[in-house]
Enzyme design. Sequence first.
Site, PDB file in Angstrom:
ATOM      1  N   GLU A   1       9.498  -4.336  10.410  1.00 58.54           N
ATOM      2  CA  GLU A   1       9.861  -2.848   9.805  1.00 58.54           C
ATOM      3  C   GLU A   1      10.431  -2.137  10.977  1.00 58.54           C
ATOM      4  O   GLU A   1       9.837  -1.768  12.132  1.00 58.54           O
ATOM      5  CB  GLU A   1       8.661  -2.116   9.139  1.00 58.54           C
ATOM      6  CG  GLU A   1       9.029  -0.607   8.226  1.00 58.54           C
ATOM      7  CD  GLU A   1       8.161  -0.146   7.427  1.00 58.54           C
ATOM      8  OE1 GLU A   1       7.187  -1.089   7.170  1.00 58.54           O
ATOM      9  OE2 GLU A   1       8.321   0.893   6.868  1.00 58.54           O
TER      10      GLU A   1
ATOM     11  N   ASP B   1      -1.086  -5.997  -0.092  1.00 55.40           N
ATOM     12  CA  ASP B   1      -1.579  -5.535   1.382  1.00 55.40           C
ATOM     13  C   ASP B   1      -2.873  -5.247   1.616  1.00 55.40           C
ATOM     14  O   ASP B   1      -3.589  -4.945   0.432  1.00 55.40           O
ATOM     15  CB  ASP B   1      -0.810  -3.960   1.228  1.00 55.40           C
ATOM     16  CG  ASP B   1       0.658  -3.925   1.975  1.00 55.40           C
ATOM     17  OD1 ASP B   1       0.701  -5.000   3.043  1.00 55.40           O
ATOM     18  OD2 ASP B   1       1.274  -3.243   1.768  1.00 55.40           O
TER      19      ASP B   1
ATOM     20  N   LYS C   1      -1.069  -9.291   3.201  1.00 57.22           N
ATOM     21  CA  LYS C   1      -0.287  -8.714   4.614  1.00 57.22           C
ATOM     22  C   LYS C   1      -0.956  -8.027   5.056  1.00 57.22           C
ATOM     23  O   LYS C   1      -1.864  -6.909   4.571  1.00 57.22           O
ATOM     24  CB  LYS C   1       0.935  -8.109   3.978  1.00 57.22           C
ATOM     25  CG  LYS C   1       1.811  -7.422   5.144  1.00 57.22           C
ATOM     26  CD  LYS C   1       3.194  -7.313   4.556  1.00 57.22           C
ATOM     27  CE  LYS C   1       3.285  -5.946   3.741  1.00 57.22           C
ATOM     28  NZ  LYS C   1       2.953  -4.665   4.630  1.00 57.22           N
TER      29      LYS C   1
ATOM     30  N   ASP D   1       0.872  -1.075   0.041  1.00 56.27           N
ATOM     31  CA  ASP D   1      -0.028  -0.007  -0.205  1.00 56.27           C
ATOM     32  C   ASP D   1       0.855   1.279  -0.099  1.00 56.27           C
ATOM     33  O   ASP D   1       0.507   2.441  -0.262  1.00 56.27           O
ATOM     34  CB  ASP D   1      -0.968   0.104   1.237  1.00 56.27           C
ATOM     35  CG  ASP D   1      -0.322   0.028   2.523  1.00 56.27           C
ATOM     36  OD1 ASP D   1       0.881  -0.140   2.459  1.00 56.27           O
ATOM     37  OD2 ASP D   1      -1.019   0.313   3.299  1.00 56.27           O
ATOM     38  N   SER D   2       2.047   1.090   0.168  1.00 57.31           N
ATOM     39  CA  SER D   2       3.024   2.229  -0.304  1.00 57.31           C
ATOM     40  C   SER D   2       2.870   2.903  -1.501  1.00 57.31           C
ATOM     41  O   SER D   2       3.248   3.885  -1.952  1.00 57.31           O
ATOM     42  CB  SER D   2       4.340   1.755  -0.193  1.00 57.31           C
ATOM     43  OG  SER D   2       4.687   0.671  -1.224  1.00 57.31           O
TER      44      SER D   2
ATOM     45  N   GLU E   1      -1.241  -5.236   9.008  1.00 58.73           N
ATOM     46  CA  GLU E   1      -0.467  -4.738   9.888  1.00 58.73           C
ATOM     47  C   GLU E   1      -0.968  -4.998  11.276  1.00 58.73           C
ATOM     48  O   GLU E   1      -2.393  -4.851  11.348  1.00 58.73           O
ATOM     49  CB  GLU E   1      -0.136  -3.057   9.737  1.00 58.73           C
ATOM     50  CG  GLU E   1       0.377  -2.796   8.562  1.00 58.73           C
ATOM     51  CD  GLU E   1       0.616  -1.388   8.181  1.00 58.73           C
ATOM     52  OE1 GLU E   1       0.303  -0.623   9.250  1.00 58.73           O
ATOM     53  OE2 GLU E   1       0.978  -0.721   7.228  1.00 58.73           O
TER      54      GLU E   1
HETATM   55  O1  KIV Z   1       3.636  -1.149   1.710  1.00 57.83           O
HETATM   56  C1  KIV Z   1       4.814  -1.398   1.509  1.00 57.83           C
HETATM   57  O2  KIV Z   1       5.660  -1.245   0.501  1.00 57.83           O
HETATM   58  C2  KIV Z   1       5.235  -2.136   2.713  1.00 57.83           C
HETATM   59  C3  KIV Z   1       6.704  -2.462   2.530  1.00 57.83           C
HETATM   60  C4  KIV Z   1       7.564  -1.412   2.621  1.00 57.83           C
HETATM   61  C5  KIV Z   1       6.991  -3.506   3.575  1.00 57.83           C
HETATM   62  O3  KIV Z   1       4.404  -2.507   3.453  1.00 57.83           O
END
Ligand code: KIV
Length: 265
Positions: free
Chosen positions: A182, A84, A113, A45-46, A115
């Site tokens: 992280e 994510d 993924k 989600d970056s 958090e």
């Molecule tokens: O959103 C993302 O790219 C991430 C990584 C930096 C681990 O969660």
Amino acid sequence: MSHTTIATLMQMKSDGEKITMLTSYDASFTRVLEEAGVDSILVGDSLGMVIQGQESTLPVSVDEMVYHTRCVARGRRDALLIADMPFMSYSSADQALSNAGRLMKDGGAHMVKLEGGASQLETVRQLTLNGIPVCAHLGLQPQSVHKLGGYRVQGRDDESAREIKEDAMALEAAGAQMLVLECVPKGLAAEISRILAIPVIGIGAGVDCDGQVLVVYDMLGITSGRRPRFVKNFMPEAGSVPAAVSAYVQAVKTKSFPAEEHSFQ
Ligand code: KIV
């Protein structure tokens, strides 16, 4: 059918072979990553920050994650594809099931993924029971940036280090099959990687994790703003995008990245 599976990554952990992961958001970058032999690809989600130009990852929607995951899936050949779960898309186990289902059915992800620690155990259990593999994410959790008051190293004092360690063990017991750690001190990440049977992938967590992940635009030096300490720009020495990605894969496999200068004590 994926060639690199979670079982492959588990085997790599037990063989002591480092696992490589990079983010990708489209088919063309994914093909470059595949050519370089990256083991796993994260549709992070970056993308809210590096693709959309937002100030944080918070505005990213499930529809946007599904769209980018589908783009990446079209360029994928062998790598394990992880997507994510965006902010507020897994506030309850039921909501998580429906949104993770979309990322897998419509997006083509092999794993999702999310958090969080203790608060996510029931969600991790439910996803796993329903055949959805989960990668947990501890340490600095960017979706909680406002709660944390900024992007800071986590687990520096005894109490927070213990909490991260306990959360990691509880998430594994709940069914998580991978963990991203992280921005935590190198020694803490090493200990967690040793204790857990599942692969631990670090970003700003030192060389002793089972693998490494970076945002692909960060390691190509094209992200605007201040570069975090844990990022290495592989472009200047490599000279081209494919060569920079190959250099990253090589550096992770040979444990020359991350060096001390990219790690926290
Ligand atoms: O959103 C993302 O790219 C991430 C990584 C930096 C681990 O969660």
